[in-house]
Design a protein around this motif. Sequence first.
Motif, PDB file in Angstrom:
ATOM      1  N   ARG A 147       0.876  -1.183   0.000  1.00 28.88           N
ATOM      2  CA  ARG A 147       0.000   0.000   0.000  1.00 28.88           C
ATOM      3  C   ARG A 147       0.906   1.223   0.000  1.00 28.88           C
ATOM      4  O   ARG A 147       1.750   1.373   0.901  1.00 28.88           O
ATOM      5  CB  ARG A 147      -0.913   0.028   1.229  1.00 28.88           C
ATOM      6  N   SER A 149       0.707   5.257   0.022  1.00 29.59           N
ATOM      7  CA  SER A 149      -0.368   6.163   0.397  1.00 29.59           C
ATOM      8  C   SER A 149       0.145   7.593   0.573  1.00 29.59           C
ATOM      9  O   SER A 149       1.146   7.820   1.269  1.00 29.59           O
ATOM     10  CB  SER A 149      -0.946   5.648   1.721  1.00 29.59           C
ATOM     11  N   THR A 210      -7.939   6.358  -5.995  1.00 32.25           N
ATOM     12  CA  THR A 210      -7.617   5.068  -5.381  1.00 32.25           C
ATOM     13  C   THR A 210      -7.427   4.075  -6.524  1.00 32.25           C
ATOM     14  O   THR A 210      -8.323   3.896  -7.351  1.00 32.25           O
ATOM     15  CB  THR A 210      -8.763   4.616  -4.452  1.00 32.25           C
ATOM     16  N   ASP A 224      -3.130   4.962  -2.988  1.00 39.07           N
ATOM     17  CA  ASP A 224      -4.221   5.892  -2.651  1.00 39.07           C
ATOM     18  C   ASP A 224      -3.656   7.286  -2.394  1.00 39.07           C
ATOM     19  O   ASP A 224      -2.671   7.448  -1.670  1.00 39.07           O
ATOM     20  CB  ASP A 224      -5.055   5.370  -1.474  1.00 39.07           C
TER      21      ASP A 224
END
Length: 339
Positions: A147, A149, A210, A224
């Motif tokens: 992930r 971010s 996203t 994201d």
Amino acid sequence: MKGGLIGCGFFAVNQMHGWQEIEGVEIVAICDRDRARLTEIGDKFDVDARYSDAAEMLAAEKLDFVDIATTVESHRALVELAARHGLHVICQKPLAETMEDARAMNAAVADAGRVFMVHENFRWQSGLRAAIDAVRAGKIGEPFFCRASFRSGYDVYSGQPYLATDERFIIQDLGIHVLDVTRAIMGEVSTLSASIQRVNPKIRGEDVATILLKHDSGATSVVDCSYATRQQPETFPETLLEIDGETGTLRLDAGYRLTIQTAGGEDVIDVSPRLYPWAEKPWHNIQESVATIQRHFAECLRQGRSPETSGDDNLRTLALVEGAYFSAAEARTIKPEEL
Ligand code: NAD
Ligand code: 89V
């Protein structure tokens, strides 16, 4: 090595400071269509050779490379001009507005036999580079999830007003960096799908995105990004990472804190950027990476090797940007090779 800078706007100041950190490189000429900006940078960095037209600058000056720091719509014409003059080129992201333009630019510099690097600097930030190096060194085994971010409410519009008025915003301007970092860590992408939103009613483009990526390796990533996130502490301009590997995990948390956990225990490392005398917080992270990528460019020229973020490499990052917009517009999964 003698360079010419084209574009004396908001970000070029960092690029001029950065070049001063690189031994053996000097920016000997500058160009901007805007007289006031040309004068400001020329006076600040003591550059006498000033031009309002890039073609005139390249005809008059003996240069080894050009550094293109204009906004995207001018990139193709300027890169092709530099290629016709047989110069090495470093060009700001986003490289182009279409894949067709980006491919043409890449081919033009390759045909001239010169080096073409995109100023894709996030993967050269101290914390992100430490994470990339750790994963590449096998510290957490084969990664199966990432992930990446970037969530912030920082006012980027006052310094860069075009971010509020351009049709495309967060993926083209910021997501491009996060997608590039994700590629650097997790490898090439086989499919992607994206959802975009505009939360701030005062801007034209999307400020939230996203993106779900499936990699050639079988791994999955979530990228994201948001410029509509009101939170304290504000983490601009940090990209945070959660990476799970077959033998461990890596976390890059706010405050430049890198944690690697394996069966052997936990390592917590301070990966804060250095604060150059010309830099200011919170931009120092990005500012350091400017000097680092410029050093990489100079080394590649000296050693005759291809930069990590070469034009060829960056076509793959740009395809993810294009793919994300297509996916969001058509509500379907995209294969980057379609683009
Ligand atoms: P800006 O609008 O402040 O500056 C661009 C300058 O280029 C202007 O002064 C303009 O007059 C000049 N210009 C445009 N076309 C020209 C041409 N054909 N010939 C001569 N001058 C020309 O923009 P900025 O915020 O400095 O952004 C420049 C680029 O840098 C953009 O592509 C942006 O995405 C990128 N950027 C990158 C980072 C990063 O961390 N890598 C950060 C900020 C901006
Ligand atoms: O890095 C960039 O390209 C900048 C910002 C951090 C504001 O998104 O435009």
